[in-house]
Design an enzyme around this catalytic site. Structure first.
Site, PDB file in Angstrom:
ATOM      1  N   ASP A  46      -3.142 -18.410  -0.604  1.00  0.00           N
ATOM      2  CA  ASP A  46      -4.084 -19.122  -1.477  1.00  0.00           C
ATOM      3  C   ASP A  46      -4.785 -20.235  -0.692  1.00  0.00           C
ATOM      4  O   ASP A  46      -6.015 -20.397  -0.778  1.00  0.00           O
ATOM      5  CB  ASP A  46      -3.411 -19.651  -2.762  1.00  0.00           C
ATOM      6  CG  ASP A  46      -2.056 -20.313  -2.530  1.00  0.00           C
ATOM      7  OD1 ASP A  46      -1.373 -20.008  -1.547  1.00  0.00           O
ATOM      8  OD2 ASP A  46      -1.670 -21.163  -3.362  1.00  0.00           O
ATOM      9  N   TYR A  88       0.825  -1.212   0.000  1.00  0.00           N
ATOM     10  CA  TYR A  88       0.000   0.000   0.000  1.00  0.00           C
ATOM     11  C   TYR A  88       0.855   1.257   0.000  1.00  0.00           C
ATOM     12  O   TYR A  88       0.521   2.248  -0.627  1.00  0.00           O
ATOM     13  CB  TYR A  88      -0.919   0.040   1.224  1.00  0.00           C
ATOM     14  CG  TYR A  88      -2.194  -0.742   1.072  1.00  0.00           C
ATOM     15  CD1 TYR A  88      -2.171  -2.111   0.873  1.00  0.00           C
ATOM     16  CD2 TYR A  88      -3.425  -0.110   1.137  1.00  0.00           C
ATOM     17  CE1 TYR A  88      -3.344  -2.826   0.740  1.00  0.00           C
ATOM     18  CE2 TYR A  88      -4.605  -0.819   1.004  1.00  0.00           C
ATOM     19  CZ  TYR A  88      -4.567  -2.175   0.809  1.00  0.00           C
ATOM     20  OH  TYR A  88      -5.729  -2.877   0.678  1.00  0.00           O
TER      21      TYR A  88
HETATM   22  C1  LIG Z   1     -10.828   1.543   0.428  1.00  0.00           C
HETATM   23  C2  LIG Z   1      -9.584   0.686   0.448  1.00  0.00           C
HETATM   24  C3  LIG Z   1      -8.367   1.499   0.094  1.00  0.00           C
HETATM   25  C4  LIG Z   1      -9.434  -0.057   1.777  1.00  0.00           C
HETATM   26  C5  LIG Z   1      -8.201  -0.927   1.791  1.00  0.00           C
HETATM   27  O1  LIG Z   1      -7.891  -1.623   0.804  1.00  0.00           O
HETATM   28  O2  LIG Z   1      -7.525  -0.948   2.833  1.00  0.00           O
HETATM   29  C6  LIG Z   1     -10.620  -0.949   2.159  1.00  0.00           C
HETATM   30  O3  LIG Z   1     -10.779  -1.993   1.248  1.00  0.00           O
HETATM   31  C7  LIG Z   1     -10.392  -1.474   3.542  1.00  0.00           C
HETATM   32  O4  LIG Z   1     -10.183  -2.693   3.686  1.00  0.00           O
HETATM   33  O5  LIG Z   1     -10.415  -0.692   4.495  1.00  0.00           O
HETATM   34  C1  LIG Z   2       3.437 -23.587  -5.643  1.00  0.00           C
HETATM   35  C2  LIG Z   2       3.155 -22.122  -5.911  1.00  0.00           C
HETATM   36  C3  LIG Z   2       4.423 -21.382  -6.198  1.00  0.00           C
HETATM   37  C4  LIG Z   2       2.107 -21.946  -7.006  1.00  0.00           C
HETATM   38  C5  LIG Z   2       1.788 -20.487  -7.260  1.00  0.00           C
HETATM   39  O1  LIG Z   2       1.656 -19.688  -6.328  1.00  0.00           O
HETATM   40  O2  LIG Z   2       1.655 -20.126  -8.438  1.00  0.00           O
HETATM   41  C6  LIG Z   2       0.762 -22.654  -6.743  1.00  0.00           C
HETATM   42  O3  LIG Z   2       0.111 -22.104  -5.629  1.00  0.00           O
HETATM   43  C7  LIG Z   2      -0.105 -22.516  -7.963  1.00  0.00           C
HETATM   44  O4  LIG Z   2      -1.122 -21.806  -7.912  1.00  0.00           O
HETATM   45  O5  LIG Z   2       0.233 -23.100  -9.005  1.00  0.00           O
END
Ligand SMILES: CC(C)[C@H](C(=O)O)[C@@H](O)C(=O)O
Ligand SMILES: CC(C)[C@H](C(=O)O)[C@@H](O)C(=O)O
Lengths: 361, 361
Positions: B226, B144
């Site tokens: 993920d 950010y």
């Molecule tokens: C509005 C946006 C910039 C903000 C962020 O990403 O932090 C919001 O999504 C939050 O989570 O407070």
């Molecule tokens: C293993 C990892 C580096 C990979 C990625 O983040 O791309 C996996 O999560 C995917 O989505 O194929």
């Protein structure tokens, strides 16, 4: 009679056993559609580390170079998790292959198959409304590969840094992938970004808008990544193609996969500008169930189908596999993880599912 | 008798009407617990743009400087979306306040209240197992605010870049927030990162491990972003405190909020090293329902409670508000969005919910 060369990289965990079924199904479509697929198997991942000291031996890379496509299993496992990061299967093989072959276009379809709605972790009314999303993820740039990346300074002021970076060219080519895919689906692209915070996302939006002009039939929407994560959960049916940068696509594609509740059914494709590609299941190597003959081979089989479709242009063969899979699921020929606990005594083995599928071809 | 100064920033959309109820509830606890809260209201967001030409006027910033805490409503709306990014309410006010006051520790609790499980978009067995997560998000660093950020080059090779950056000091202080919070909860911290790809995440893991040594009672786990996105959906009950960087916390906290199905109940706190903080609902300004008297005031009321707890140390008053809210929900005094469609004729108004809550105090 068309002849193709395929590099087969089964890898670790359940990789080899599900690959065996994919090979059997490929044999069946080859016979039926008069195709010759010359397949050579190469070591990759932890298996390659154990045998050759590295996750992606030169012979494997050479074999991939000479092939028309790579059919990939899955790699990694606890045995290799303590290696230094750069030696581990995921980075040394997966990220290396992606960048070496410039496989920038990652297609990850996620859908709830009819009859399998109960597997979804979503409330039944939401699951019934359907999940049928194609995540198009940029795979060779962004914060995964952007430079500089490193560590500087000393003591408490020591800091780490990574660079998210996208060029117009890189954005344009993945946006085109998404719009082309949408034209063959439901003609809607939702581009995921964080344009209220990231400069990369602003350029992303600008280029996506430009590309959209060439596809007047496709409806384009933009959504912030935080909101996308929420909307997928409460109203997944609103999405068709989701266009994402590398990091956001990693998150969104895994979320989509989980929403279906059947990761063992989901294939993926990673394609470059010349149509060369690597095809692999969305799930991992699942070391806990490896060797037991219970893993679901369908993700691997559908990965083979994507290979026929996208890299070899053998659309009829691909359609035949997809139809055989749908029929198999409809007929209730299921591996254990797709069944309610109390019915699992009737589960089909990895090989039985493979056999049933090839019989439908 | 303790006296505190509060800067009240109602903002846009439903902000003013829910703030009115929070003020009434604060009046009630002040009387009961013999506290004096001197509150001064200042313009912020789109309202401030309309009146003073900027989203965060100097007088508002000065007022916040002189206060012991900021009680914030919500800002933004379609009317101001076409402004240049740097002028828009979200960036010009929200991000500015966060960085100006170094509000690095963002606490976002998300839970399913008993009796409201049906609102969750999760399958009923998963919703029943419960969601009760505190997301501790780093709020003043990472991608950010990291420098450099910008655009370079020409034509198709023009590229955008953003820098993700974390120092050990920045990681340590937010990790300490998470472990301290876990000690008051269920003694588990799950740290979310992408250590298989990002150098920042590797330093993050290293420092989090160091901090963990000072909290031997707290169980620490690491999870990739993920996978976290997936695990939250299929098994949210495994999480207690989730420790996240700025970007990952943005995503994870919104996902958690959505999993409860009742965003209108969720408060948040953003606190700095001296205990000064800004308190605001997790949801947005909801311009579509503003002015109708139907918005849920509970997120704002619970934000006031967090303010009493974290910035003013008035724990009894905070506990009283929390208990009154629980009682109100149990008694079924609900705004429309918490009710099934067919029962909404019996919904309570914004003011009726506020009144019921203050009567419980
Ligand atoms: C509005 C946006 C910039 C903000 C962020 O990403 O932090 C919001 O999504 C939050 O989570 O407070
Ligand atoms: C293993 C990892 C580096 C990979 C990625 O983040 O791309 C996996 O999560 C995917 O989505 O194929």
């Amino acid at each position: 009679m068309a002849t193709y060369h395929i590099a087969v990289l089964p890898g670790d965990g359940i990789g080899p056993e599900v690959m065996e079924q994919a090979n059997r199904v490929l044999d069946a479509v080859c016979t039926k559609f008069d195709i010759t697929l010359e397949r050579t198997t190469y070591p990759v991942g932890g298996f390659a580390i154990d045998q050759h000291g590295e996750a992606l031996p030169q012979t494997t890379l050479d074999g991939c170079e000479q092939a028309d496509a790579i059919l990939f299993g899955s790699i990694g496992g606890p045995k290799w998790d303590s290696l230094p990061l750069d030696k581990r299967p995921e980075r040394a093989a997966l990220l290396k292959l992606r960048s070496h072959f410039d496989l920038f276009s990652n297609l990850r379809p996620a859908k709830i198959y009819s009859g399998l709605e109960h597997l979804s972790p979503l409330r039944s009314d939401i699951a019934q409304s359907g999940v049928d999303v194609l995540v198009v993820r940029e795979l060779t740039s962004g914060i995964y590969f952007g430079q500089p990346k490193g560590l500087e300074g000393e003591g408490e002021e020591q800091f780490a840094f990574d660079t998210m970076r996208y060029s117009k060219r890189e954005i344009r080519r993945i946006a085109i992938s998404a719009f082309e895919a949408a034209m063959k689906r439901n003609k809607k692209v939702t581009s995921v970004d964080k344009a209220n915070v990231l400069v990369c996302s602003r350029l992303w939006r600008e280029v996506v808008e430009e590309v959209a002009k060439d596809y007047p039939e496709v409806k384009l929407e933009h959504i912030y990544i935080d909101n996308a994560t929420m909307q997928l959960i409460c109203d997944p049916a609103q999405f068709d193609v989701m266009l994402c940068s590398n990091l956001f696509g990693d998150i969104i594609s895994d979320e989509c996969a989980m929403l279906t509740g059947s990761m063992g059914l989901l294939p993926s494709a990673s394609i470059n500008g010349s149509g060369f590609g690597m095809y692999e299941p969305a799930g991992g190597s699942a070391p806990d169930i490896a060797g037991k003959g219970i893993a679901n081979p369908i993700a691997q089989i559908l990965s083979a189908s994507m290979m026929l479709r996208y890299s070899l242009g053998e659309v009829d063969a691909a359609d035949a596999i997809d139809a055989a899979v749908v029929k198999t699921l409809e007929d209730g020929i299921l591996t254990a993880e797709l069944m309610p606990k109390e019915e699992r005594v009737n589960a089909s083995s990895t090989a039985a599912v493979g056999t049933y599928i090839l019989q439908q071809i």
